[in-house]
Write a protein that holds these residues in place. Structure first.
Motif, PDB file in Angstrom:
ATOM      1  N   ARG A   1       0.952  -1.173  -0.059  1.00  0.00           N
ATOM      2  CA  ARG A   1      -0.126   0.025   0.105  1.00  0.00           C
ATOM      3  C   ARG A   1       0.774   1.403   0.004  1.00  0.00           C
ATOM      4  NH1 ARG A   1      -5.492  -0.980   1.137  1.00  0.00           N
ATOM      5  NH2 ARG A   1      -5.840  -2.938   2.066  1.00  0.00           N
ATOM      6  N   CYS A   2       1.692   1.209   0.755  1.00  0.00           N
ATOM      7  CA  CYS A   2       2.912   2.338   0.765  1.00  0.00           C
ATOM      8  C   CYS A   2       3.545   2.620  -0.431  1.00  0.00           C
ATOM      9  CB  CYS A   2       3.886   2.161   1.947  1.00  0.00           C
ATOM     10  SG  CYS A   2       2.924   2.105   3.667  1.00  0.00           S
TER      11      CYS A   2
ATOM     12  N   LEU B   1      -5.743   9.992  -0.431  1.00  0.00           N
ATOM     13  CA  LEU B   1      -4.959   8.887  -0.445  1.00  0.00           C
ATOM     14  C   LEU B   1      -5.378   7.964   0.562  1.00  0.00           C
ATOM     15  CD1 LEU B   1      -1.657   8.421  -1.663  1.00  0.00           C
ATOM     16  CD2 LEU B   1      -1.084   8.890   0.351  1.00  0.00           C
ATOM     17  N   ALA B   2      -5.835   8.211   1.730  1.00  0.00           N
ATOM     18  CA  ALA B   2      -6.395   7.504   2.225  1.00  0.00           C
ATOM     19  C   ALA B   2      -7.499   6.478   1.809  1.00  0.00           C
ATOM     20  CB  ALA B   2      -7.044   7.917   3.888  1.00  0.00           C
TER      21      ALA B   2
ATOM     22  N   ALA C   1       1.134   4.363  -3.054  1.00  0.00           N
ATOM     23  CA  ALA C   1       0.791   5.584  -2.298  1.00  0.00           C
ATOM     24  C   ALA C   1       1.942   6.596  -2.586  1.00  0.00           C
ATOM     25  CB  ALA C   1       0.197   5.561  -0.911  1.00  0.00           C
TER      26      ALA C   1
ATOM     27  N   THR D   1      -3.995   4.066   9.481  1.00  0.00           N
ATOM     28  CA  THR D   1      -3.123   3.313   8.865  1.00  0.00           C
ATOM     29  C   THR D   1      -2.472   4.337   7.853  1.00  0.00           C
ATOM     30  OG1 THR D   1      -4.570   1.547   8.760  1.00  0.00           O
ATOM     31  CG2 THR D   1      -2.811   1.619   7.294  1.00  0.00           C
ATOM     32  N   THR D   2      -3.077   5.168   7.396  1.00  0.00           N
ATOM     33  CA  THR D   2      -2.684   6.373   6.511  1.00  0.00           C
ATOM     34  C   THR D   2      -1.631   7.214   7.140  1.00  0.00           C
ATOM     35  OG1 THR D   2      -4.619   6.542   5.227  1.00  0.00           O
ATOM     36  CG2 THR D   2      -2.974   8.123   4.900  1.00  0.00           C
ATOM     37  N   ARG D   3      -2.149   7.518   8.583  1.00  0.00           N
ATOM     38  CA  ARG D   3      -1.041   8.596   9.175  1.00  0.00           C
ATOM     39  C   ARG D   3       0.120   7.754   9.649  1.00  0.00           C
ATOM     40  NH1 ARG D   3       0.325  13.010   9.539  1.00  0.00           N
ATOM     41  NH2 ARG D   3      -1.789  13.539   9.105  1.00  0.00           N
TER      42      ARG D   3
ATOM     43  N   ARG E   1      -5.756   4.214  -1.248  1.00  0.00           N
ATOM     44  CA  ARG E   1      -4.682   3.197  -1.181  1.00  0.00           C
ATOM     45  C   ARG E   1      -4.556   2.597   0.414  1.00  0.00           C
ATOM     46  NH1 ARG E   1      -1.955   1.024  -5.341  1.00  0.00           N
ATOM     47  NH2 ARG E   1      -1.666   2.669  -6.561  1.00  0.00           N
ATOM     48  N   PHE E   2      -5.183   3.056   1.243  1.00  0.00           N
ATOM     49  CA  PHE E   2      -5.463   2.525   2.793  1.00  0.00           C
ATOM     50  C   PHE E   2      -6.687   2.068   3.106  1.00  0.00           C
ATOM     51  CE2 PHE E   2      -1.564   5.070   2.401  1.00  0.00           C
ATOM     52  CZ  PHE E   2      -0.604   4.060   2.834  1.00  0.00           C
TER      53      PHE E   2
END
Length: 295
Positions: A45-46, A64-65, A49, A75-77, A68-69
């Protein structure tokens, strides 16, 4: 934005929590407990992103959250904080059309170098441009809307077995046409420059109107179809301040139109561009109605 096939997860799914009280949406324990076989691992995912940020230059934290997340802010943070700590990403605030602030992400020079490697590993065209972008506050809302619009078109392509190979933004397209036009003007004069401008636009899939003006999209997606043939989709994120003639011209040219906000959605609906059949992006610009989506 650029996906590759993810192998099934051989590990068993996490057991159900013994706590009968449901956790908040996005909480890390709920996320782990609801994990299913075949889910995308966090490093994957990273990677996707970070490549997205480099391709588009400016991406909002919220978008983006979602892209991709799985819509999980925690998880995005975690990913964003790790990038910031490593000096790969900068996070700033911008203001939307309604006056509300939102967080935007851009790459540092170090981040661009890593994103370039990730894009190559994910099968992107070697010519794919990776950007370090300076935030332009008046344009941040529109720039981030382009990422959302491209994401919708990418999903359409993936559903039809196509693979995205390259995304070019309007500035890159304009520069490509302008370089060839100016070179022809210096060598052979104005008439040769006009002919070269038309030729350059045609070769990269850009329409030219009756007055000889090139119609540039906000972004152009190049893809490889399931049948092995290449194609392009010209994508436009329509804002509420667009003028009707410009929208009509881009619709007639086969651009995939996506509404950015309720005012833009109303404009497209008023022009009769919001209720038509949503045809495949793989069939060519003249054969499809522009898709309008609330973003």
């Amino acid at each position: 934005m650029f996906d590759r096939t993810v192998e099934q997860d051989a590990r068993p799914a996490a057991p159900h929590s013994r706590n009968s009280q449901r956790l908040r949406d996005g909480h890390r324990r709920e996320y782990a407990a609801s994990r299913e076989r075949g889910s995308i691992f966090f490093p994957e995912r990273c990677a996707g992103a970070l490549a997205d940020i480099g391709v588009h230059g400016v991406v909002s934290f919220r978008d983006l959250a979602e892209a991709r997340f799985g819509g999980h802010p925690y998880t995005t943070r975690r990913a964003v904080n790790d990038w910031i700590r490593k000096g790969l990403v900068a996070e700033t605030r911008a203001t939307g059309p309604d006056g509300n602030p939102f967080k935007v992400l851009t790459l540092t020079a170090k981040g661009a170098a890593e994103a370039r490697d990730l894009a190559a590993e994910r099968g992107m065209d070697p010519a794919q441009r990776i950007r370090t972008t300076r935030i332009r506050p008046p344009e941040a809302a529109h720039d981030t809307a382009v990422y959302r619009a491209c994401g919708k078109e990418r999903l359409r392509l993936l559903e039809r077995g196509a693979a995205v190979r390259r995304i070019r933004l309007d500035t890159e397209l304009k520069s490509a046409v302008a370089r060839r036009t100016e070179a022809a003007r210096r060598r052979h004069g104005r008439r040769a420059a006009d002919a070269e401008r038309r030729r350059a636009a045609r070769e990269i899939g850009l329409p030219v109107d009756d007055a000889g003006r090139v119609l540039y999209p906000d972004a152009q997606i190049e893809y490889l179809g399931a049948d092995g043939r290449t194609g392009r989709v010209n994508v436009e994120a329509v804002s509420g301040n667009y003028r009707e003639p410009a929208v009509r011209a881009k619709a007639a040219a086969g651009f995939a139109l996506h509404a950015s906000g309720p005012a833009a959605a109303s404009l497209l609906k008023r022009l009769g561009l919001g209720g038509g059949e949503d045809r495949s992006s793989l069939r060519g610009p003249a054969e499809r109605d522009p898709a309008t989506l609330e973003l």
